[in-house]
Design a protein around this motif. Structure first.
Motif, short mmCIF file in Angstrom:
data_model
loop_
_atom_site.label_atom_id
_atom_site.label_comp_id
_atom_site.label_asym_id
_atom_site.label_seq_id
_atom_site.Cartn_x
_atom_site.Cartn_y
_atom_site.Cartn_z
N ASP A 90 0.83 -1.21 0.00
CA ASP A 90 0.00 0.00 0.00
C ASP A 90 0.87 1.26 0.00
O ASP A 90 0.54 2.26 -0.66
CB ASP A 90 -0.92 -0.01 1.22
N ALA A 91 1.99 1.22 0.76
CA ALA A 91 2.88 2.37 0.78
C ALA A 91 3.48 2.62 -0.60
O ALA A 91 3.57 3.76 -1.06
CB ALA A 91 3.98 2.15 1.82
N ARG A 92 3.89 1.53 -1.27
CA ARG A 92 4.43 1.69 -2.63
C ARG A 92 3.36 2.18 -3.60
O ARG A 92 3.64 3.01 -4.47
CB ARG A 92 5.02 0.37 -3.10
N ASN A 93 2.14 1.68 -3.43
CA ASN A 93 1.06 2.15 -4.30
C ASN A 93 0.76 3.63 -4.08
O ASN A 93 0.39 4.35 -5.01
CB ASN A 93 -0.20 1.31 -4.06
N SER A 94 0.90 4.08 -2.82
CA SER A 94 0.69 5.49 -2.54
C SER A 94 1.72 6.35 -3.26
O SER A 94 1.40 7.43 -3.78
CB SER A 94 0.75 5.73 -1.03
N ILE A 95 2.96 5.85 -3.29
CA ILE A 95 4.01 6.58 -4.02
C ILE A 95 3.65 6.67 -5.51
O ILE A 95 3.78 7.72 -6.15
CB ILE A 95 5.37 5.90 -3.83
N LEU A 96 3.19 5.54 -6.06
CA LEU A 96 2.82 5.53 -7.49
C LEU A 96 1.65 6.48 -7.74
O LEU A 96 1.61 7.19 -8.76
CB LEU A 96 2.46 4.11 -7.92
N THR A 97 0.66 6.48 -6.83
CA THR A 97 -0.49 7.39 -6.98
C THR A 97 -0.03 8.84 -6.95
O THR A 97 -0.50 9.68 -7.74
CB THR A 97 -1.51 7.12 -5.87
N PHE A 98 0.90 9.16 -6.03
CA PHE A 98 1.41 10.53 -5.96
C PHE A 98 2.11 10.93 -7.26
O PHE A 98 1.97 12.06 -7.73
CB PHE A 98 2.37 10.66 -4.78
N ARG A 99 2.86 9.99 -7.84
CA ARG A 99 3.55 10.31 -9.10
C ARG A 99 2.56 10.62 -10.21
O ARG A 99 2.78 11.50 -11.04
CB ARG A 99 4.46 9.17 -9.50
N VAL A 100 1.45 9.86 -10.23
CA VAL A 100 0.42 10.14 -11.23
C VAL A 100 -0.18 11.52 -11.01
O VAL A 100 -0.37 12.31 -11.95
CB VAL A 100 -0.66 9.05 -11.19
N MET A 101 -0.49 11.82 -9.73
CA MET A 101 -1.06 13.15 -9.42
C MET A 101 -0.06 14.25 -9.76
O MET A 101 -0.45 15.33 -10.26
CB MET A 101 -1.44 13.20 -7.95
N GLU A 102 1.22 13.99 -9.48
CA GLU A 102 2.25 14.98 -9.80
C GLU A 102 2.29 15.26 -11.30
O GLU A 102 2.38 16.43 -11.73
CB GLU A 102 3.61 14.48 -9.31
N GLN A 103 2.20 14.22 -12.11
CA GLN A 103 2.21 14.41 -13.56
C GLN A 103 0.98 15.20 -14.02
O GLN A 103 1.08 16.06 -14.90
CB GLN A 103 2.26 13.04 -14.26
N GLN A 104 -0.17 14.89 -13.43
CA GLN A 104 -1.39 15.62 -13.81
C GLN A 104 -1.27 17.09 -13.44
O GLN A 104 -1.64 17.98 -14.23
CB GLN A 104 -2.60 14.98 -13.12
N ARG A 105 -0.77 17.37 -12.23
CA ARG A 105 -0.59 18.77 -11.83
C ARG A 105 0.41 19.47 -12.73
O ARG A 105 0.25 20.65 -13.06
CB ARG A 105 -0.10 18.82 -10.37
N ARG A 106 1.44 18.76 -13.12
CA ARG A 106 2.45 19.37 -13.97
C ARG A 106 1.87 19.73 -15.34
O ARG A 106 2.22 20.75 -15.94
CB ARG A 106 3.64 18.42 -14.14
N LEU A 107 0.99 18.85 -15.86
CA LEU A 107 0.35 19.17 -17.14
C LEU A 107 -0.50 20.43 -17.03
O LEU A 107 -0.51 21.28 -17.94
CB LEU A 107 -0.51 17.98 -17.58
N VAL A 108 -1.23 20.54 -15.89
CA VAL A 108 -2.06 21.74 -15.70
C VAL A 108 -1.18 22.99 -15.64
O VAL A 108 -1.46 24.01 -16.29
CB VAL A 108 -2.91 21.59 -14.43
N LEU A 109 -0.09 22.90 -14.85
CA LEU A 109 0.80 24.05 -14.73
C LEU A 109 1.46 24.38 -16.07
O LEU A 109 1.70 25.54 -16.39
CB LEU A 109 1.86 23.78 -13.67
N SER A 110 1.78 23.34 -16.84
CA SER A 110 2.41 23.57 -18.14
C SER A 110 1.47 24.34 -19.06
O SER A 110 1.90 25.24 -19.80
CB SER A 110 2.80 22.23 -18.78
N ARG A 111 0.18 23.98 -19.03
CA ARG A 111 -0.78 24.71 -19.88
C ARG A 111 -0.87 26.17 -19.45
O ARG A 111 -0.92 27.08 -20.29
CB ARG A 111 -2.15 24.04 -19.81
N LYS A 112 -0.92 26.39 -18.11
CA LYS A 112 -0.96 27.76 -17.60
C LYS A 112 0.28 28.53 -18.02
O LYS A 112 0.22 29.70 -18.42
CB LYS A 112 -1.08 27.75 -16.08
N ALA A 113 1.47 27.85 -17.91
CA ALA A 113 2.71 28.53 -18.26
C ALA A 113 2.75 28.87 -19.75
O ALA A 113 3.26 29.92 -20.14
CB ALA A 113 3.90 27.65 -17.87
N GLU A 114 2.25 27.97 -20.60
CA GLU A 114 2.25 28.24 -22.03
C GLU A 114 1.35 29.44 -22.35
O GLU A 114 1.70 30.31 -23.18
CB GLU A 114 1.78 27.00 -22.79
N LEU A 115 0.17 29.52 -21.68
CA LEU A 115 -0.72 30.68 -21.90
C LEU A 115 -0.05 31.97 -21.43
O LEU A 115 -0.11 33.01 -22.12
CB LEU A 115 -2.03 30.46 -21.16
#
Length: 788
Positions: A90-115
């Protein structure tokens, strides 16, 4: 004034132990092993006076209790380990979940930065664009940091939605973030942690690549967002910069405690907070940076331990029920077991003394009766196994003896082949040069005849040792027997009746036709000699499907489809001692001078090399029966071509590279080739042959080489020369195919000349190689046969 000893005594730091106390401890330590031995002896004495029923009852109770307790303990340990692994997973899965959330947040920030970069470009780098975007709810949603840096690296605008963002942000920290653009997704500024995206914008892209500046968009990770992240991951989360915990979802006191436990270069695998145990998992957010930023997940095992505690209570209750039920059941049936067990124990004692005939009574159908019958069956099996072991040991000794004889015979035949090549070759040369009226011509002819007879003996030795060259074909044994019928009948005396019982249709086998004819002839001669007063000789063929049961009775015959060839006679038969040695080379029961002792040895070797099995059944006065089992093959029978005697071959002007380590054989072969008009280059070993071949590469047309030589083997020499001369023809000279066992791939696409060879045989093989005639397949020895 007090002495030092008195001072120590007065302060109370030294305690004096009376001597009787020390001696008492020593006496107690010596008394303990003695007490243990006495206790064990008394228990053994008590157990010796117990009745069999009591011993049986007590033993089974202890066994049931021990097995139940051990099983329950094992189940508990297994469940505990499984729970621990689940929490860690479960701890390892939490790390994987965080990485997915991190990538999603980064995509959102990237769109904002491009605008934002697009707006900055459109306004020519005007700092007011940061203020406008930061106050636009649609543009700045979930974005807490906006910054604009000009082309020189100077910060022209900085805006944060967090009220307590420090006003004196270090310009150097922003510049460092800009310099690492593209490689860093996180930024630590004091106690603040941001997930950031940096985007460059250019003047008139893509025509002009002059950089106008960079824009920075970031999202702060504050305690509230850390707690939200912890709820999503069902864990406690910590953001650690270096050895300091910057943000976490823990209360302040627990945050201080976890910061103390996380200090150090390596992260611990677990942690303890307020009597709670946590498993940890970590992820480096800024690998290679100093100080590094790490994301740590704390997964509690409290829920798993609670579930395990409930399971422990259930297992204890279940264990008690099982033990009580077992005790009750054992008490009921113990008396039924004790009486027949006494008889069974007597049978065991008799078996220990080697008595396999002690009478046992197994009345009824209960467990003890079945155990008694099983013991009786086991006793019979042991008796059978003992007899079978003695038989197998005898077969093993026979097989080892045959293998040793085969190796000896093969080695002798190999050395004789080189000698016979020289003798036979020189006799042929002498006969060509001596006139028919010369007085010594008869001597030369006698030498050639004796050499031919010696070559026949070496071929028989090679056949026995499974080293003879075979040319296997798909055969129909019935056709072979019919074609040889007239010849076979001529070998028999008139007082011997010849019969055939040929099965139709008969499966096909893969074997050398000439060698199978030799097998038939040798067995026919052997059968004829076994019937001095006449009798009946029968040849049988039959398709046989060997199953597991039949294979057990005919070991080591393997299950499968076979063609069985049997030759039976009604002669005087054989004693067991004679039957055990009939396949040995040079063993014969005939008078001296009337047999070489190689006939049946040749049969043995040919059958074995053809992946077959041979069995002999014979009793004194009851004749003999030889059974040969050859594996069936699905192909159709090939026509057996009669070899035509070639006319005398004329040589050519080609250049032959001759490599042979035996001097006499090399000189003779060279003379053969030169007499036919070939140009010959000679070498005494592989390395010398390789050197000559490279120096005269443009002239060499064909390589004639021995297989086993010092310094470099023939196949290796051919391999090296083929790299230089791809069209080079190769002819191998050797006494038997076992020399190719290490290089079977080199048997493809080459010609083979078996020693001893004649001048015509050598010239024919060289002529065929140069003309590119088809190569006949050469069979390597097969080692699947075992002799019964």
């Amino acid at each position: 004034m007090r002495t030092p000893a008195e001072k120590v005594s007065s302060t109370g730091h030294e305690t004096h132990v009376p001597e009787r106390h020390v001696s008492g401890r020593i006496a107690n330590q010596a008394r303990r092993p003695r007490l243990f031995r006495v206790t064990v002896e008394r228990f053994q004495e008590f157990a010796g006076r117990m009745k069999l029923r009591s011993k049986f009852l007590l033993s089974l109770v202890l066994v049931i209790a021990t097995m139940t307790g051990g099983t329950l303990l094992a189940v508990r340990q297994s469940m505990q380990g499984q729970a621990q692994r689940q929490v860690e997973e479960d701890a390892r899965n939490s790390i994987l979940t965080f990485r997915v959330m991190e990538q999603q947040r980064r995509l959102v920030l990237s769109r904002k930065a491009e605008l934002l970069a697009t707006l900055a470009y459109m306004r020519n780098g005007d700092p007011t664009v940061i203020h406008d975007v930061s106050h636009d709810p649609w543009q700045s949603e979930e974005c807490d940091l906006f910054a604009l840096v000009d082309g020189k690296g100077k910060i022209t605008a900085l805006q944060s939605r967090i009220a307590d963002f420090p006003a004196d942000v270090a310009s150097e920290s922003i510049r460092e973030l800009v310099r690492g653009a593209g490689g860093r997704d996180w930024w630590v500024n004091g106690k603040k942690i941001y997930q950031v995206v940096v985007k460059r914008f250019y003047k008139d892209p893509p025509v002009n690549s002059v950089q106008m500046g960079e824009v920075i968009v970031g999202r702060e990770i504050d305690p509230a967002r850390a707690k939200d992240l912890g709820r999503i991951l069902a864990s406690e989360v910590v953001f650690q910069s270096g050895e300091n915990v910057e943000v976490s979802s823990l209360p302040p006191l627990e945050e201080q405690e976890i910061a103390r436990q996380l200090k150090g270069e390596t992260k611990p695998q677990d942690a303890q907070l307020d009597k709670k145990h946590f498993y940890t998992g970590s992820l480096e957010l800024l690998p290679g940076a100093h100080p590094n930023l790490s994301f740590i997940v704390l997964k509690s095992d409290e829920e798993a331990l609670a579930s395990l505690g409930r399971l422990n209570h259930l297992l204890v209750g279940l264990g008690l029920i099982v033990v009580l039920a077992g005790v009750t059941l054992v008490y009921v049936i113990s008396d039924t077991f004790t009486k027949p067990l006494g008889s069974l124990m007597e049978g065991v004692r008799a078996l220990e003394e080697g008595d396999f005939g002690y009478p046992l009574t197994a009345a009824g159908g209960d467990e003890v009766a079945r155990v008694t019958r099983a013991f009786e069956s086991m006793r019979n099996t042991l008796e059978h196994n003992q007899q079978q072991r003695e038989q197998l040991e005898e077969q093993l000794r026979q097989a080892q003896k045959m293998d040793a004889l085969g190796r000896l015979a093969g080695g002798v035949a190999h050395d004789f082949n080189n000698l016979l090549t020289v003798i036979k070759g020189n006799s042929d040369l002498a006969l060509e040069r001596i006139k028919p009226t010369d007085a010594v011509r008869g001597n030369c002819e006698q030498i050639r005849r004796v050499a031919d007879r010696a070559a026949m003996l070496t071929r028989q030795l090679l056949a026995f040792s499974r080293r003879q060259m075979l040319q296997p074909k798909i055969l129909d044994l019935n056709e072979l027997i019919v074609e040889m019928g007239r010849l076979l009948q001529r070998l028999l005396r008139e007082d011997i009746e010849y019969k055939t019982q040929l099965g139709e249709p008969l499966g096909r086998v893969q074997a050398d036709p000439g060698q199978m004819e030799q097998v038939l002839l040798n067995l026919m001669v052997n059968a004829s000699d076994a019937m001095p007063k006449g009798g009946t000789l029968t040849i049988e063929t039959e398709n046989v499907c060997v199953d597991e049961r039949y294979a057990q009775s005919r070991q080591p015959l393997a299950p499968g489809d076979y063609v069985m060839l049997a030759i039976s006679d009604t002669g005087h038969g054989m004693e067991p001692s004679t039957k055990a040695r009939i396949f040995e080379p040079f063993f014969t029961t005939k008078e001296p001078g009337k047999g070489t002792g190689l006939g049946l040895a040749t049969v043995y070797g040919v059958v074995k090399q053809s992946s077959g099995y041979i069995f002999v059944d014979s009793e004194p006065g009851a004749g003999a029966r030889f059974q040969i089992y050859l594996p069936q093959v699905p192909d159709k029978a090939e026509a057996v071509l009669v070899e035509e005697r070639a006319a005398k071959l004329r040589g050519g002007q080609e250049t032959v590279l001759l490599v042979e380590d035996e001097t006499d054989v090399r000189m003779l072969t060279c003379e053969f080739l030169k007499s036919a008009g070939y140009q010959v280059l000679t070498a005494a070993d592989g390395e010398e042959g390789l050197d000559i071949g490279k120096r005269f590469a443009s002239e060499v047309d064909i390589l004639v080489t021995d297989v086993v030589m010092p310094r470099m083997r023939g196949p290796e020499l051919a391999k090296h020369l083929k790299k230089e001369l791809p069209d080079l023809k190769v002819v191998y000279m050797s006494g038997y195919t076992e020399e190719f066992s290490e290089v079977p791939s080199h048997l493809q696409g080459v010609y083979f000349l078996q020693k001893p060879f004649s001048r015509d045989g050598l010239l024919r093989k060289v002529h065929d190689a140069l003309k590119g005639k088809p190569i006949e397949p050469i069979d390597r020895p097969a080692f699947s046969l075992r002799i019964n």
